[in-house]
Design a protein around this motif. Sequence first.
Motif, PDB file in Angstrom:
ATOM      1  N   LYS A 290     -15.784 -13.706  -3.188  1.00 44.69           N
ATOM      2  CA  LYS A 290     -15.002 -12.404  -3.844  1.00 44.69           C
ATOM      3  C   LYS A 290     -13.605 -12.804  -4.511  1.00 44.69           C
ATOM      4  CE  LYS A 290     -17.540  -8.811  -1.422  1.00 44.69           C
ATOM      5  NZ  LYS A 290     -17.648  -8.008  -0.507  1.00 44.69           N
ATOM      6  N   ILE A 291     -12.967 -13.500  -3.672  1.00 45.85           N
ATOM      7  CA  ILE A 291     -11.331 -13.382  -3.750  1.00 45.85           C
ATOM      8  C   ILE A 291     -11.257 -14.172  -5.480  1.00 45.85           C
ATOM      9  CG2 ILE A 291     -11.219 -15.782  -2.980  1.00 45.85           C
ATOM     10  CD1 ILE A 291      -8.654 -12.859  -3.062  1.00 45.85           C
ATOM     11  N   PHE A 292     -12.312 -15.077  -5.653  1.00 48.14           N
ATOM     12  CA  PHE A 292     -12.075 -15.720  -7.038  1.00 48.14           C
ATOM     13  C   PHE A 292     -12.846 -14.879  -8.071  1.00 48.14           C
ATOM     14  CE2 PHE A 292     -11.928 -19.634  -4.302  1.00 48.14           C
ATOM     15  CZ  PHE A 292     -10.801 -19.546  -4.242  1.00 48.14           C
ATOM     16  N   ARG A 293     -13.551 -13.756  -7.956  1.00 50.61           N
ATOM     17  CA  ARG A 293     -14.248 -12.908  -9.058  1.00 50.61           C
ATOM     18  C   ARG A 293     -12.856 -12.122  -9.781  1.00 50.61           C
ATOM     19  NH1 ARG A 293     -18.776 -10.331  -5.231  1.00 50.61           N
ATOM     20  NH2 ARG A 293     -19.590 -12.193  -4.356  1.00 50.61           N
ATOM     21  N   TYR A 294     -13.079 -12.079 -10.887  1.00 46.30           N
ATOM     22  CA  TYR A 294     -12.077 -11.191 -11.639  1.00 46.30           C
ATOM     23  C   TYR A 294     -12.321  -9.800 -11.506  1.00 46.30           C
ATOM     24  CZ  TYR A 294     -10.315 -15.525 -14.341  1.00 46.30           C
ATOM     25  OH  TYR A 294      -9.854 -16.655 -14.605  1.00 46.30           O
ATOM     26  N   SER A 295     -13.748  -9.584 -11.390  1.00 47.55           N
ATOM     27  CA  SER A 295     -14.149  -8.110 -11.149  1.00 47.55           C
ATOM     28  C   SER A 295     -13.518  -7.549  -9.785  1.00 47.55           C
ATOM     29  CB  SER A 295     -15.670  -7.858 -11.026  1.00 47.55           C
ATOM     30  OG  SER A 295     -16.123  -8.795 -10.071  1.00 47.55           O
ATOM     31  N   THR A 296     -13.553  -8.556  -8.625  1.00 48.86           N
ATOM     32  CA  THR A 296     -12.899  -7.941  -7.551  1.00 48.86           C
ATOM     33  C   THR A 296     -11.484  -7.436  -7.789  1.00 48.86           C
ATOM     34  OG1 THR A 296     -14.064  -9.451  -6.366  1.00 48.86           O
ATOM     35  CG2 THR A 296     -12.046  -8.736  -5.288  1.00 48.86           C
ATOM     36  N   HIS A 297     -10.643  -8.195  -8.500  1.00 48.95           N
ATOM     37  CA  HIS A 297      -9.212  -7.699  -9.090  1.00 48.95           C
ATOM     38  C   HIS A 297      -9.163  -6.657  -9.683  1.00 48.95           C
ATOM     39  CE1 HIS A 297      -7.696 -11.085  -6.582  1.00 48.95           C
ATOM     40  NE2 HIS A 297      -8.850 -11.902  -7.127  1.00 48.95           N
ATOM     41  N   ALA A 298     -10.181  -6.626 -10.749  1.00 46.38           N
ATOM     42  CA  ALA A 298     -10.126  -5.447 -11.667  1.00 46.38           C
ATOM     43  C   ALA A 298     -10.472  -3.991 -10.878  1.00 46.38           C
ATOM     44  CB  ALA A 298     -11.077  -5.487 -12.828  1.00 46.38           C
ATOM     45  N   ASP A 299     -11.564  -4.114 -10.184  1.00 49.00           N
ATOM     46  CA  ASP A 299     -11.852  -2.968  -9.226  1.00 49.00           C
ATOM     47  C   ASP A 299     -10.925  -2.507  -8.335  1.00 49.00           C
ATOM     48  OD1 ASP A 299     -14.247  -3.141 -10.655  1.00 49.00           O
ATOM     49  OD2 ASP A 299     -15.298  -4.208  -8.817  1.00 49.00           O
ATOM     50  N   SER A 300     -10.118  -3.554  -7.916  1.00 48.83           N
ATOM     51  CA  SER A 300      -9.201  -2.859  -6.898  1.00 48.83           C
ATOM     52  C   SER A 300      -7.551  -2.920  -7.517  1.00 48.83           C
ATOM     53  CB  SER A 300      -9.041  -3.985  -5.582  1.00 48.83           C
ATOM     54  OG  SER A 300      -8.750  -5.084  -6.020  1.00 48.83           O
ATOM     55  N   ASN A 301      -7.419  -2.814  -8.927  1.00 51.17           N
ATOM     56  CA  ASN A 301      -6.254  -2.634  -9.506  1.00 51.17           C
ATOM     57  C   ASN A 301      -5.028  -3.681  -9.202  1.00 51.17           C
ATOM     58  OD1 ASN A 301      -4.415  -1.448 -11.503  1.00 51.17           O
ATOM     59  ND2 ASN A 301      -3.521   0.018  -9.892  1.00 51.17           N
ATOM     60  N   SER A 302      -5.798  -4.923  -8.876  1.00 49.02           N
ATOM     61  CA  SER A 302      -4.928  -6.014  -8.483  1.00 49.02           C
ATOM     62  C   SER A 302      -4.137  -5.700  -7.077  1.00 49.02           C
ATOM     63  CB  SER A 302      -3.903  -6.220  -9.506  1.00 49.02           C
ATOM     64  OG  SER A 302      -4.329  -6.426 -10.716  1.00 49.02           O
ATOM     65  N   LEU A 303      -4.803  -4.895  -6.177  1.00 45.37           N
ATOM     66  CA  LEU A 303      -4.317  -4.810  -4.738  1.00 45.37           C
ATOM     67  C   LEU A 303      -5.746  -5.045  -3.655  1.00 45.37           C
ATOM     68  CD1 LEU A 303      -2.640  -1.508  -5.453  1.00 45.37           C
ATOM     69  CD2 LEU A 303      -1.722  -3.419  -4.770  1.00 45.37           C
ATOM     70  N   TYR A 304      -6.488  -6.188  -4.186  1.00 44.39           N
ATOM     71  CA  TYR A 304      -7.356  -6.427  -3.224  1.00 44.39           C
ATOM     72  C   TYR A 304      -7.013  -7.265  -2.045  1.00 44.39           C
ATOM     73  CZ  TYR A 304     -11.465  -9.184  -1.453  1.00 44.39           C
ATOM     74  OH  TYR A 304     -12.329  -9.653  -0.544  1.00 44.39           O
ATOM     75  N   ASN A 305      -5.969  -7.998  -2.196  1.00 44.44           N
ATOM     76  CA  ASN A 305      -5.066  -8.669  -1.445  1.00 44.44           C
ATOM     77  C   ASN A 305      -3.642  -8.431  -1.621  1.00 44.44           C
ATOM     78  OD1 ASN A 305      -5.087 -10.477  -3.668  1.00 44.44           O
ATOM     79  ND2 ASN A 305      -4.593 -12.012  -2.406  1.00 44.44           N
ATOM     80  N   THR A 306      -2.654  -8.772  -0.783  1.00 43.21           N
ATOM     81  CA  THR A 306      -1.241  -8.691  -0.729  1.00 43.21           C
ATOM     82  C   THR A 306      -1.003  -9.414  -2.289  1.00 43.21           C
ATOM     83  OG1 THR A 306      -1.018  -8.530   1.328  1.00 43.21           O
ATOM     84  CG2 THR A 306       0.918  -8.537  -0.053  1.00 43.21           C
TER      85      THR A 306
ATOM     86  N   ARG B 122       0.849  -1.204  -0.141  1.00 44.40           N
ATOM     87  CA  ARG B 122      -0.194  -0.008   0.057  1.00 44.40           C
ATOM     88  C   ARG B 122       0.922   1.222   0.022  1.00 44.40           C
ATOM     89  NH1 ARG B 122      -4.580  -2.380  -1.340  1.00 44.40           N
ATOM     90  NH2 ARG B 122      -5.328  -4.060   0.079  1.00 44.40           N
ATOM     91  N   GLY B 123       2.133   1.160   0.260  1.00 44.63           N
ATOM     92  CA  GLY B 123       3.051   2.074   0.360  1.00 44.63           C
ATOM     93  C   GLY B 123       3.393   2.968  -1.083  1.00 44.63           C
ATOM     94  N   LYS B 124       3.918   3.986  -1.013  1.00 44.35           N
ATOM     95  CA  LYS B 124       4.203   4.768  -2.431  1.00 44.35           C
ATOM     96  C   LYS B 124       5.561   4.218  -3.188  1.00 44.35           C
ATOM     97  CE  LYS B 124       7.234   8.269  -0.273  1.00 44.35           C
ATOM     98  NZ  LYS B 124       7.483   9.816  -0.250  1.00 44.35           N
ATOM     99  N   GLN B 125       6.403   3.793  -2.692  1.00 47.44           N
ATOM    100  CA  GLN B 125       7.539   2.966  -3.191  1.00 47.44           C
ATOM    101  C   GLN B 125       7.102   1.632  -3.896  1.00 47.44           C
ATOM    102  OE1 GLN B 125      10.663   3.896  -3.291  1.00 47.44           O
ATOM    103  NE2 GLN B 125      10.917   5.104  -1.445  1.00 47.44           N
ATOM    104  N   TYR B 126       6.244   0.639  -3.525  1.00 50.16           N
ATOM    105  CA  TYR B 126       5.858  -0.314  -4.332  1.00 50.16           C
ATOM    106  C   TYR B 126       4.695   0.101  -5.356  1.00 50.16           C
ATOM    107  CZ  TYR B 126       3.407  -4.211  -6.215  1.00 50.16           C
ATOM    108  OH  TYR B 126       2.921  -5.004  -7.072  1.00 50.16           O
ATOM    109  N   ASP B 127       3.958   1.019  -4.771  1.00 46.08           N
ATOM    110  CA  ASP B 127       3.031   1.583  -5.902  1.00 46.08           C
ATOM    111  C   ASP B 127       3.222   2.277  -7.149  1.00 46.08           C
ATOM    112  OD1 ASP B 127      -0.213   2.276  -6.223  1.00 46.08           O
ATOM    113  OD2 ASP B 127       0.983   4.303  -6.565  1.00 46.08           O
ATOM    114  N   ALA B 128       4.604   2.842  -7.101  1.00 52.45           N
ATOM    115  CA  ALA B 128       5.460   3.176  -8.257  1.00 52.45           C
ATOM    116  C   ALA B 128       5.728   2.118  -9.080  1.00 52.45           C
ATOM    117  CB  ALA B 128       6.392   4.080  -7.805  1.00 52.45           C
ATOM    118  N   VAL B 129       6.269   0.955  -8.441  1.00 48.46           N
ATOM    119  CA  VAL B 129       6.736   0.007  -9.441  1.00 48.46           C
ATOM    120  C   VAL B 129       5.464  -0.826  -9.882  1.00 48.46           C
ATOM    121  CG1 VAL B 129       7.724  -2.658  -9.196  1.00 48.46           C
ATOM    122  CG2 VAL B 129       8.584  -0.534  -7.734  1.00 48.46           C
ATOM    123  N   HIS B 130       4.443  -0.985  -9.250  1.00 42.99           N
ATOM    124  CA  HIS B 130       3.238  -1.717  -9.652  1.00 42.99           C
ATOM    125  C   HIS B 130       2.525  -0.784 -10.904  1.00 42.99           C
ATOM    126  CE1 HIS B 130      -0.463  -3.997  -8.384  1.00 42.99           C
ATOM    127  NE2 HIS B 130      -1.121  -3.149  -9.257  1.00 42.99           N
TER     128      HIS B 130
END
Length: 362
Positions: free
Chosen positions: A223-239, A41-49
Amino acid sequence: MRVINFNAGPAGLPLPALERAKEELLDFKGSGMSIMEHSHRGKQYDAVHEETISLLTELLGIPDTHQVLFLTGGASQQFAQLPMNFLRPGESADYLMTGVWSEKAYDEAKLVGQARIAATAVQPDKKYVRVPRQDEFQLDPKAVYVHLTSNNTIYGTQWHTWPEVGDVPLVADMSSDFMWKPVDVSRFAFIYAGAQKNLGPSGVLIAVVRKDFIARGRQDIPKIFRYSTHADSNSLYNTPPTLAIYLCRNVLSWAKELGGLTQLEKRNREKGELLYGTLDKLSGFYRAPVEKDSRSYMNAVFYLPTPELDDAFVAAATRSGMVGLKGYRSAGGIRASLYNAVSPDDVRTLVSFMEEFARKNG
């Protein structure tokens, strides 16, 4: 001393990508800690993402209609997750059969809902030496999607012309040839690929998905298996697998510096022509079973006159600094995987070895 790595996956990575990781491993951009220690969730990793997504979008020419997802579980999880999301009661999906991995995808779909084989190129010995022809397709125009495996690591076959499937969404497992050349992303509703062949280490799967297709997904699964979950969270729903995504960023940067996918295709075709040219020239000793118009530029499969010579070839190649040439356990023979990180010079070393081995043992 580094060896020449012909493994089918996890495969070799470009040396510049590894050297960059080595330089940044203990202290990422002056932060005092490794990228793998940073919060997702930090800015350093977010920039890489975001840089990784940006590089993928640029190199592949991904249109605004599509979105990049970082997923886990590899292609094998997608075999099940795809039908979980899109196969509803009374609906069916079509599968084009080209090898072990398409068979596994089909088997998982059958556990979830209705799936049918729309084409197959399997031989009487249950092996595959080509991909199906368009005139062999028996497609269902009402299918919710058509699934194919673009490249087949075990038998060494590859689609070189995408099938025509009408208005049905086309889904592709591109795990073993993703980004080996430019591809028209707009032709596909869903592309997925384990990174550990052409793009990075094991641990992350990259998907390129059409947004309206994702929106059709079922909402009655976790929810964890829904592609829409990961799309809505920019692949940051979980770590997410942060280190694997960081290394993909490094490989993508290398690919861009090399000249992008056009240059990678030129380089990959050169490697394939070198190896297959040698196999054809020495066809009295080496046998390449795949029909020429279906030969894979990523995984070249061939056999020597006897299994004992296959083993001797692998052992001698290993002593010469070339690893990963033993064929898949169910197929036997030799398999040279020529992913993006393998250089033309690496293949020249291999074909010189092959010529000498044939001269001594033929």
